[in-house]
Design an enzyme around this catalytic site. Structure first.
Site, mmCIF file in Angstrom:
data_model
loop_
_atom_site.group_PDB
_atom_site.id
_atom_site.type_symbol
_atom_site.label_atom_id
_atom_site.label_comp_id
_atom_site.label_asym_id
_atom_site.label_seq_id
_atom_site.Cartn_x
_atom_site.Cartn_y
_atom_site.Cartn_z
ATOM 1 N N GLY A 1 0.818 -1.215 0.000
ATOM 2 C CA GLY A 1 0.000 0.000 0.000
ATOM 3 C C GLY A 1 0.844 1.254 0.000
ATOM 4 N N HIS A 2 1.906 1.279 0.801
ATOM 5 C CA HIS A 2 2.816 2.427 0.790
ATOM 6 C C HIS A 2 3.499 2.580 -0.565
ATOM 7 C CE1 HIS A 2 2.829 1.391 5.215
ATOM 8 N NE2 HIS A 2 2.576 2.688 5.271
ATOM 9 N N GLY B 1 -2.842 7.729 1.508
ATOM 10 C CA GLY B 1 -3.761 6.642 1.229
ATOM 11 C C GLY B 1 -5.172 6.977 1.660
ATOM 12 N N ARG B 2 -6.132 6.380 0.977
ATOM 13 C CA ARG B 2 -7.539 6.593 1.308
ATOM 14 C C ARG B 2 -8.018 5.628 2.396
ATOM 15 N NH1 ARG B 2 -9.580 9.874 -2.803
ATOM 16 N NH2 ARG B 2 -11.737 9.456 -2.232
#
Length: 276
Positions: free
Chosen positions: A32-33, A143-144
């Site tokens: 994700g990062h 990030g969402r």
């Protein structure tokens, strides 16, 4: 890729860069990062990822001390992802004296996670403002998955007149739907199997709402009961409008369902956007 530990060195390194994009992280990086870094490369020529576990955003009794620190592995991942600079200050560098000047977050921070994590968003707003001042990016990528945090940061930029574009990136998920998180590493194998229940409940609410259901209170109550019956300790499951995280009215159609709950000693959060 350069790894820089001091504010002075970072400012010297970035002084002549025409377009800087910041990716703030607390380290222990996962896919994700790295998706944030990939998105950042579309917006500028110099990508700076910060790695700093920010004490100010941990509530008393939180997991600050046990939060995983994996700097060497993080830097290797960032370099492979095409990052140009990793800014990894220690606590004394970013907070050389007690941080008595802090930023009060907007009212939208008082609900949801803010209700259960007092001081959290004040800590987030303060450290992000410091990073904006140090790095001076023209774009920053978040990030969402931390949906409320993203809303707080957008408000910070608007109200403090930062000339910074904020880019939100969709949540990266495991094959079974679990949102990727550094805290997933805390889960036992049994908890990891169970953890997907949160996302499944949020998606059930989304599907029912898209099918015409508008009693969001009842939908959320069902999800809370399902999680509680399975042994979770639920902080909240709630539907809000996307524009300001207010309770949705009849004219609100762009919505998000958010949830936060404890599975054992691990607090998991997730959200799903929908239109209904």
């Amino acid at each position: 890729m350069q790894v820089i530990h001091t504010v002075a060195e970072l400012r010297a390194r970035l002084k002549s860069e025409p377009s800087v994009v910041l990716v703030p992280t607390m380290g222990n990086l996962h896919a994700g990062h790295l998706a944030l870094v990939e998105e950042a490369r579309k917006h500028g020529s110099c990508i700076v990822a910060s790695i700093f576990v920010n004490r100010l955003q941990f509530e008393p009794g939180g997991d600050f001390d046990r939060y995983p620190r994996t700097l060497a592995e993080d830097c290797a991942k960032l370099e492979r992802a095409g990052c140009h600079v990793a800014f990894a200050p220690d606590e004394g560098e970013l907070y050389p004296e007690p941080q008595e000047i802090v930023l009060a977050p907007p009212k939208l921070a008082d609900q949801l996670c803010g209700e259960f994590r007092p001081g959290h968003f004040q800590g987030v707003a303060t450290v992000v403002a410091k990073l904006f001042n140090i790095v001076a990016p023209h774009t920053a990528v978040f990030g969402r998955k931390d949906y409320q945090q993203l809303a707080v940061i957008r408000a910070l930029v608007r109200q403090m007149n930062y000339a910074i574009a904020i880019v939100g990136v969709d949540t990266v998920r495991e094959p079974d739907g679990l949102a990727m998180s550094s805290r997933n590493g805390y889960l036992s194998s049994e908890e990891r199997t169970e953890a997907v229940r949160l996302n499944r409940n949020l998606r059930r609410i989304k599907d029912l709402a898209e099918g015409g259901a508008r009693d969001f209170g009842a939908l959320c109550a069902f999800a809370i009961k399902d999680l509680t019956d399975a042994g979770w300790r639920v902080d909240y499951v709630a539907v809000r409008n996307r524009s300001g995280l207010a309770l949705p009215g009849p004219a609100d159609h762009d919505l998000v369902v958010l949830g936060a709950a404890w599975l054992g000693r691990t607090r998991l959060i997730d959200n799903v956007e929908f239109r209904a």
